[in-house]
Design an enzyme around this catalytic site. Structure first.
Site, PDB file in Angstrom:
ATOM      1  N   THR A 210      -6.510   3.457  10.437  1.00  0.00           N
ATOM      2  CA  THR A 210      -6.038   2.099  10.141  1.00  0.00           C
ATOM      3  C   THR A 210      -5.686   1.434  11.469  1.00  0.00           C
ATOM      4  OG1 THR A 210      -3.854   3.019   9.604  1.00  0.00           O
ATOM      5  CG2 THR A 210      -5.309   2.482   7.763  1.00  0.00           C
TER       6      THR A 210
ATOM      7  N   GLU B 191       1.862   3.226  17.284  1.00  0.00           N
ATOM      8  CA  GLU B 191       1.520   1.814  17.451  1.00  0.00           C
ATOM      9  C   GLU B 191       2.210   1.235  18.686  1.00  0.00           C
ATOM     10  OE1 GLU B 191       0.598   0.636  12.815  1.00  0.00           O
ATOM     11  OE2 GLU B 191       2.595   0.298  13.624  1.00  0.00           O
TER      12      GLU B 191
ATOM     13  N   ASN C 176       3.154  -4.921  13.904  1.00  0.00           N
ATOM     14  CA  ASN C 176       3.721  -4.866  12.556  1.00  0.00           C
ATOM     15  C   ASN C 176       4.237  -6.207  12.056  1.00  0.00           C
ATOM     16  OD1 ASN C 176       3.743  -1.970  11.443  1.00  0.00           O
ATOM     17  ND2 ASN C 176       4.206  -1.741  13.604  1.00  0.00           N
TER      18      ASN C 176
ATOM     19  N   LYS D 236      -5.097  11.112  10.759  1.00  0.00           N
ATOM     20  CA  LYS D 236      -4.904   9.708  11.107  1.00  0.00           C
ATOM     21  C   LYS D 236      -3.426   9.395  10.996  1.00  0.00           C
ATOM     22  CE  LYS D 236      -4.482   6.440   8.925  1.00  0.00           C
ATOM     23  NZ  LYS D 236      -3.274   5.585   8.627  1.00  0.00           N
TER      24      LYS D 236
ATOM     25  N   THR E 110       1.742   5.804   7.886  1.00  0.00           N
ATOM     26  CA  THR E 110       0.773   6.325   6.927  1.00  0.00           C
ATOM     27  C   THR E 110      -0.010   7.484   7.556  1.00  0.00           C
ATOM     28  OG1 THR E 110      -0.613   4.557   7.635  1.00  0.00           O
ATOM     29  CG2 THR E 110       0.533   4.246   5.558  1.00  0.00           C
TER      30      THR E 110
ATOM     31  N   THR F 188      -1.576 -10.095   7.986  1.00  0.00           N
ATOM     32  CA  THR F 188      -2.291 -11.335   8.326  1.00  0.00           C
ATOM     33  C   THR F 188      -3.208 -11.172   9.517  1.00  0.00           C
ATOM     34  OG1 THR F 188      -0.372 -12.023   9.632  1.00  0.00           O
ATOM     35  CG2 THR F 188      -0.493 -12.806   7.358  1.00  0.00           C
TER      36      THR F 188
END
Length: 408
Positions: free
Chosen positions: A158, A281, A403, A184, A195, A408
């Protein structure tokens, strides 16, 4: 091929989920995501003994519930299908029906019992699966042009920036047994079994209970020792498959080669866990916490997890600020047995706290050390003989950017 310090374990160059005998894997773009691969699969040529560990989040996703149920019934899995882009979590009865339909369609495609299919999803919470697109992916399972471990690794991502894979070999009864893995995870990482999804395959024969116990114990000291942002996902799942294709006597705790197999299994779990932590991230650094001198291994693990979970520690590492006070603060609220007047702390090989009080140290040298891409922090509680590791990453401006606009 690289030999580790545990000289019986060989790390395969480009080792992956399909390295063990009897496994194939692949991935395609089925249209859930705009351009990236978004549907992947793993297949064993025979039903494999299966084990799983799952998120403790109360909002467990439909595919996780279904997979858990299938493994509990059959103790075998032959095909794993995974979609990215949509988590199929918080989708009510329709979500579960979609997971069931995915399982049934994949079983029909592969000509196997439906409970031999594991289903996993990752992505946006609260949206149902676009089943017409899922059908496109299922139709492609096993097609030669889509079959590669690399395609599978890409299809399950992702917000990850890199694929995560590992393969090792070890001798069991004189036979070369292989263990492969893929995972992942980049955000929403604080497994409690983010996740996060991880898959492990082996061609060793293993008894059902032994595989489940091995997976649970190794998860506790690997996947459950990482954090990126402290969020425990609805979809976290680690699956292990053992198809026995090497023909060894089924492994269990009494087997003379069990300990070396377990070390190799642990190596795979830790390698995947560290790859997830490193790819957090927005991350720029991998942080490794070493805690020793604890009364129990669990206590050591809890202290390590408290330090690696601290946003103040993580931001200090991002800024290369040798603010050791944030580390001892996290140690103190870990709710584990300790005497503050015995705690030692080091940043790499730079000692900053001894017996609970600060030491004079070279701040320029410490700041320079914290600028490395891999940072090690050491905590000695001097309250026992047990130790533990945990991994995480720094917390950066980019984490907020990623995040703040995830939907969007």
């Amino acid at each position: 091929m690289i030999t580790t310090k545990i000289n019986q374990i060989k790390v395969l160059e480009n080792g992956n989920i399909a390295s063990p005998k009897g496994y194939t894997a692949g991935g395609v773009h089925c249209g859930i995501r705009k351009t990236k691969l978004d549907f992947g699969w793993i297949h064993s040529n025979i039903p494999a003994v299966a084990a799983g560990v799952y998120t403790l989040n109360a909002f467990q996703a439909a595919p996780l519930k279904l997979t858990k149920s299938s493994i509990e019934k059959e103790k075998r899995i032959q095909t794993v299908v995974v979609n990215s882009g949509i988590a199929n979590a918080c989708t009510g009865n329709q979500g579960y029906l979609d997971a069931l339909e995915t399982q049934r369609l994949a079983a029909d495609k592969m000509g196997i019992h439906k409970d031999y299919v594991a289903v996993a999803s990752t992505g946006l919470i609260g949206k149902t699966l676009p089943m017409e697109k899922i059908k496109v992916g299922i139709a492609e399972i096993g097609e030669a042009n889509n079959s590669s471990a690399e395609n599978f690794e890409k299809a399950i991502l992702t917000t990850d920036t890199v694929t995560k894979h590992i393969g090792v070999q070890v001798e069991v009864e004189g036979k070369t047994v292989t263990i492969g893995g893929a995972a992942k995870g980049s955000g929403m990482i604080c497994p409690n079994m983010a996740t996060m999804l991880a898959f492990i395959t082996t061609d060793a024969a293993i008894e059902e209970n032994a595989l489940q116990q091995a997976l649970k114990s190794m998860t506790d000291c690997s996947f459950n020792r990482i954090t990126v942002d402290g969020d425990c996902s609805t979809n976290d799942m680690v699956l292990a498959l053992a198809n026995g294709q090497q023909g060894n006597t089924p492994l269990n705790e009494d087997h003379p080669d069990w300990s070396i197999f377990l070390e190799a299994f642990k190596f795979v779990c830790e390698a995947l866990a560290k790859q997830i932590a490193r790819d957090g991230e927005g991350a720029t650094k991998l942080i490794e916490i070493h805690v020793e001198g604890a009364p129990t291994e669990r206590a050591a693990g809890q202290v390590a997890k408290a330090v690696i979970s601290s946003n103040l520690v993580k931001t200090a590492i991002f800024g290369s600020d040798p603010n050791w006070g944030r580390i001892v603060c996290a140690v103190g609220y870990s709710e584990q047995p300790l005497d503050p007047e015995k705690v030692n702390v080091s940043l790499g090989n730079i000692n900053v706290v001894k017996n609970g009080v600060p030491l004079e140290f070279d701040e320029v040298k410490a700041t320079s050390y914290l600028q490395n891409e891999e940072v090690q922090l050491f905590v000695d509680l001097q309250n026992g003989k047990e130790k533990a590791l945990a991994w995480g990453c720094d917390l950066t401006y980019d984490y907020v950017k990623i995040n703040a606009s995830y939907r969007t």
